[in-house]
Design a protein around this motif. Structure first.
Motif, mmCIF file in Angstrom:
data_model
loop_
_atom_site.group_PDB
_atom_site.id
_atom_site.type_symbol
_atom_site.label_atom_id
_atom_site.label_comp_id
_atom_site.label_asym_id
_atom_site.label_seq_id
_atom_site.Cartn_x
_atom_site.Cartn_y
_atom_site.Cartn_z
ATOM 1 N N PRO A 228 13.016 38.895 31.291
ATOM 2 C CA PRO A 228 12.396 39.903 31.946
ATOM 3 C C PRO A 228 13.334 40.868 32.657
ATOM 4 N N VAL A 229 14.517 40.171 33.186
ATOM 5 C CA VAL A 229 15.603 41.104 33.638
ATOM 6 C C VAL A 229 16.187 41.831 32.574
ATOM 7 N N ILE A 230 16.398 41.348 31.324
ATOM 8 C CA ILE A 230 16.886 42.103 30.056
ATOM 9 C C ILE A 230 16.319 43.021 29.743
ATOM 10 N N LEU A 231 14.697 42.969 29.804
ATOM 11 C CA LEU A 231 13.870 44.074 29.223
ATOM 12 C C LEU A 231 13.866 45.151 30.061
ATOM 13 N N VAL A 232 13.591 44.859 31.507
ATOM 14 C CA VAL A 232 13.746 46.001 32.439
ATOM 15 C C VAL A 232 15.133 46.744 32.250
ATOM 16 N N GLY A 233 16.056 45.953 32.348
ATOM 17 C CA GLY A 233 17.254 46.638 32.162
ATOM 18 C C GLY A 233 17.635 47.703 30.887
ATOM 19 N N TRP A 234 16.980 47.147 29.942
ATOM 20 C CA TRP A 234 16.955 48.051 28.561
ATOM 21 C C TRP A 234 16.357 49.292 28.945
ATOM 22 N N LEU A 235 14.905 49.010 29.417
ATOM 23 C CA LEU A 235 14.039 50.096 29.493
ATOM 24 C C LEU A 235 14.618 51.160 30.182
ATOM 25 N N LEU A 236 15.377 50.764 31.625
ATOM 26 C CA LEU A 236 15.796 51.658 32.244
ATOM 27 C C LEU A 236 17.146 52.534 31.619
ATOM 28 N N LEU A 237 17.778 51.710 30.703
ATOM 29 C CA LEU A 237 19.171 52.390 30.155
ATOM 30 C C LEU A 237 18.630 53.350 29.126
ATOM 31 N N VAL A 238 17.628 52.761 28.413
ATOM 32 C CA VAL A 238 17.204 53.884 26.996
ATOM 33 C C VAL A 238 16.328 54.915 27.816
ATOM 34 N N ALA B 83 20.557 43.636 21.524
ATOM 35 C CA ALA B 83 21.181 42.551 20.807
ATOM 36 C C ALA B 83 21.440 41.154 21.467
ATOM 37 N N TYR B 84 21.730 41.288 22.678
ATOM 38 C CA TYR B 84 21.981 39.950 23.548
ATOM 39 C C TYR B 84 20.448 39.371 23.646
ATOM 40 N N ALA B 85 19.388 40.043 23.694
ATOM 41 C CA ALA B 85 18.097 39.531 23.780
ATOM 42 C C ALA B 85 17.762 38.900 22.534
ATOM 43 N N TYR B 86 18.169 39.382 21.269
ATOM 44 C CA TYR B 86 17.839 38.976 20.129
ATOM 45 C C TYR B 86 18.681 37.601 19.832
ATOM 46 N N ALA B 87 19.899 37.554 20.529
ATOM 47 C CA ALA B 87 20.809 36.166 20.725
ATOM 48 C C ALA B 87 19.920 35.150 21.337
ATOM 49 N N CYS B 88 19.158 35.653 22.372
ATOM 50 C CA CYS B 88 18.694 34.643 23.106
ATOM 51 C C CYS B 88 17.518 34.199 22.543
ATOM 52 N N HIS B 89 16.764 34.769 22.050
ATOM 53 C CA HIS B 89 15.104 34.532 21.459
ATOM 54 C C HIS B 89 14.505 35.255 20.366
ATOM 55 N N ILE C 214 11.676 41.729 18.376
ATOM 56 C CA ILE C 214 10.927 42.780 18.350
ATOM 57 C C ILE C 214 11.141 43.715 19.434
ATOM 58 N N LEU C 215 12.046 43.511 20.494
ATOM 59 C CA LEU C 215 12.691 44.374 21.041
ATOM 60 C C LEU C 215 13.916 45.112 20.388
ATOM 61 N N LEU C 216 14.158 44.625 19.596
ATOM 62 C CA LEU C 216 15.482 45.180 18.575
ATOM 63 C C LEU C 216 14.745 46.178 17.740
ATOM 64 N N ALA D 174 6.705 55.196 25.680
ATOM 65 C CA ALA D 174 5.447 54.329 25.911
ATOM 66 C C ALA D 174 5.041 53.714 24.667
ATOM 67 N N LEU D 175 5.263 54.374 23.494
ATOM 68 C CA LEU D 175 4.916 53.797 22.207
ATOM 69 C C LEU D 175 5.779 52.590 21.936
ATOM 70 N N ALA D 176 6.857 52.711 22.494
ATOM 71 C CA ALA D 176 7.897 51.470 22.223
ATOM 72 C C ALA D 176 7.294 50.286 23.222
ATOM 73 N N VAL D 177 7.110 50.547 24.309
ATOM 74 C CA VAL D 177 6.724 49.459 25.423
ATOM 75 C C VAL D 177 5.194 48.843 24.574
ATOM 76 N N LEU D 178 4.268 49.649 24.321
ATOM 77 C CA LEU D 178 3.249 49.070 23.385
ATOM 78 C C LEU D 178 3.663 48.170 22.229
ATOM 79 N N ALA D 179 4.644 48.857 21.498
ATOM 80 C CA ALA D 179 5.033 48.209 20.433
ATOM 81 C C ALA D 179 5.566 46.584 20.713
ATOM 82 N N VAL D 180 6.327 46.492 21.791
ATOM 83 C CA VAL D 180 6.913 45.212 22.344
ATOM 84 C C VAL D 180 5.674 44.413 22.912
ATOM 85 N N VAL D 181 4.782 44.942 23.538
ATOM 86 C CA VAL D 181 3.578 44.087 23.700
ATOM 87 C C VAL D 181 2.834 43.551 22.605
#
Length: 608
Positions: A174-184, A214-220, A225-227, A348-355
């Motif tokens: 969750p921390v990684i995803l929120v951090g990614w969203l803020l940065l992008v 990329a780190y999220a991809y390394a984790c799970h 999907i996030l990538l 918004a589309l990116a968030v929907l795509a992740v979900v």
């Protein structure tokens, strides 16, 4: 100043930033006392969040979310050069999260010390949801004081708090995803750089977002999907000329390099943990998307995941999902920030795509496990739930009365429709299949039942919380603190009861059924071999207690126990003494050091 959105204004979404603050008058000094006060608030708040996590996890000493916790612990052990652990025919656990656990392994001198150290790492990272949640709420236009308050509420959601009590990627995703969203978001919406400093900051935001995915991809595998969503945003930024090609190229290069490094890291673990292959979840995906029954399974189970997140957050995440969907389809003229409508829609589309990607891809990969958690499950979407929850909070605090009622009605309709899909597809299986309490920390609290699953009771309870949230959010002065108190009490109540009624009993049970420390000096045993016929949860627990030993598996029905191992654990047949558990009689020098008859399986441990 009111934080409500006027009728017809831009709806809150993770892609909409508030108007920039007015610049300070020339010659005025910055408000340093105010900055120090806020720094102190965040420092103390972060420490409080860490303390809550350590308190809840104080009695966690052994992996109980098996095989996931064991897989990550053994992967971390391999990365330090430690012994292997044969988990063949199981799910592949990636190396990104175990990298964070290396300090715990290097500092700990035994399995329990390592496990506790891992929970400390979890607490330190998971508590970062407080500052990240604050930044997310600020970009959604929520006032500063309420952003801080509701950031605390977001940080104590069970999807953030409860899973930090276990050695799982769910503690950090969750921390990684929120951090990614803020940065992008910053990378897409920042104005063209006016000087070298702003250009560097812009590039740091882009490369930082790329390295995080990329780190999220390394984790799970969810990180894949996030990538994909991130690559889509990079392509959109270049095609729509939101960012110039050098900046896009730098972000793309960072994503490619990080992904390549993650792939090499994960492949390096395979021979040490899966020497005979894994369970090939990819074959499940192919089978599901090429058959009619497979599509029915995938779509219904994915819908069940969406239902769970809606109910688990009292409908607030469902409100957020509705708002994000509206941001993705609204007319361009509806944007409150000129020139950002396309970027808002893309995010918004990116968030929907992740979900959707996580919900349906994980459902397609799942094997049939004959448990209720197949049909309604919360862990997979837990990483994106804080984002949807924060958006839902922004709607509750800022939307006009009519817009709020429409959003709440749409969220309630979505939740009810999802429940109908689950009922239609799963039907009687919701009561006939195995109920695993660990799968339902939130709904068990809502229905006050930790032994059975209740689809419609949980649905009505979640909608009742949503109704209360809508009512409490309306008064401008007293509404926000009451709303925060209600949501915080529900969230903390879920985690506390789940810890007391689910996590701690599982720990006590695992220790009683598998702990070998009082029977043998496990430091002297450099290898342990476990019979395949011993239940896999027990097998992995033995690997865990024999922390210094290389773990292997054999099938005693066809293969003699390997006498080059220092410790051998065999299945213990019924109606015979433990000394008769060795097929055809034990060789000279071997003796039974411990044996247990348990609910999950009977075993006898032999040593030389």
């Amino acid at each position: 100043m009111s934080t409500r959105i006027p009728a017809g204004a831009d709806s809150p979404s993770p892609a909409v930033a508030p108007p920039p603050a007015a610049p300070a008058a020339p010659g005025t000094a910055p408000a340093r006392p105010g900055r120090r006060r806020w720094a102190l608030l965040f420092g103390l708040g972060w420490l409080a969040q860490v303390a809550v996590r350590l308190w809840l996890g104080a009695e966690q000493t052994v992996p109980v979310a098996t095989p996931d916790e064991s897989g990550y612990l053994f992967a971390a052990r391999v990365l330090t050069g430690g012994p292997d652990a044969d988990m063949s025919s199981g799910t592949v656990y990636r190396g990104g999260y175990p990298l964070l656990l290396l300090p715990a392994l290097l500092a700990g001198d035994g399995p329990v010390a390592v496990y506790r150290g891992a929970l400390v790492v979890n607490a330190l990272v998971s508590a970062l949801m407080l500052p990240l949640g604050y930044l997310l709420l600020r970009r959604l236009g929520v006032r500063r004081r309420w952003s801080y308050v509701f950031a605390h509420v977001t940080a104590v959601l069970p999807c953030v708090l409860f899973y930090s009590e276990f050695v799982l990627t769910d503690a950090i995703l969750p921390v990684i995803l929120v951090g990614w969203l803020l940065l992008v978001h910053r990378w897409l919406n920042a104005p063209p750089p006016a000087d070298r400093g702003s250009s560097v900051r812009l590039h740091l935001a882009g490369t930082g977002a790329s390295l995080l995915v990329a780190y999220a991809y390394a984790c799970h595998s969810r990180g894949a999907i996030l990538l994909v969503a991130h690559v889509g945003l990079l392509a959109a930024a270049l095609a729509c000329r939101w960012r110039r090609w050098p900046g896009v190229s730098l972000a793309a290069l960072a994503a490619a390099a990080g992904t390549a490094a993650a792939t090499l890291l994960n492949r390096s673990l395979l021979p040490h943990m899966y020497p005979h292959g894994d369970n090939d979840l990819g074959a499940n995906v192919v089978r599901r998307i090429t058959t009619e029954d497979g599509w029915a399974w995938t779509m219904s189970l994915g819908t069940g995941q969406v239902w769970y997140q809606a109910v688990a957050t009292g409908g607030v995440a469902a409100v957020g999902l509705v708002a994000v969907a509206f941001a993705a389809i609204r007319p361009a003229a509806a944007s409150a920030v000129p020139g950002t409508s396309g970027r808002t829609r893309a995010l918004a589309l990116a968030v929907l795509a992740v979900v959707a990607g996580i919900a349906f891809a994980t459902s397609a990969a799942l094997p049939v496990e004959y448990r209720i958690g197949n049909y309604v499950y919360g862990r997979y979407l837990a990483c994106v739930t804080p984002v949807l929850f924060a958006v839902g909070v922004a709607v509750l605090l800022r939307a006009a009365q009519r817009a709020l009622l429409r959003a709440a009605a749409a969220a309630a309709g979505l939740t009810l429709a999802a429940a109908c899909v689950v009922q239609w597809y799963a039907g009687d299986l919701l009561s006939l299949y195995t109920y695993t309490a660990y799968d339902f920390p939130e709904t068990a609290f809502l229905t006050w039942d930790w032994a059975e699953f209740h689809l419609w009771r949980a649905t009505l309870a979640g909608l009742a919380v949503l109704f209360a949230a809508v009512v409490f959010a309306r008064p401008r002065r007293h509404g926000p603190p009451v709303l925060a108190a209600v949501l915080a009490v529900v969230g903390i109540g879920m985690s506390v009861t789940a810890t007391d009624r689910i996590a701690r009993p599982l720990v006590r049970e695992a220790i009683a059924q598998t702990d070998l420390r009082g029977s043998a000096d496990l430091r002297d045993h450099r290898s342990i071999a476990v019979d395949w016929n011993v239940p896999w949860t027990t097998r992995l627990s033995h690997y865990y207690w024999a922390w210094w030993s290389e773990g292997s598996v054999f099938d005693a029905r066809w293969t003699p126990p390997p006498q080059n191992a220092d410790l051998i654990v065999l299945a213990w047949p019924d109606n015979v003494p433990a000394t008769a558990s060795w097929p055809h009689g034990a060789p000279p020098g071997w003796h039974v050091v411990d044996s247990r008859r348990t609910d999950t399986g009977d075993w006898a441990a032999w040593s030389r």
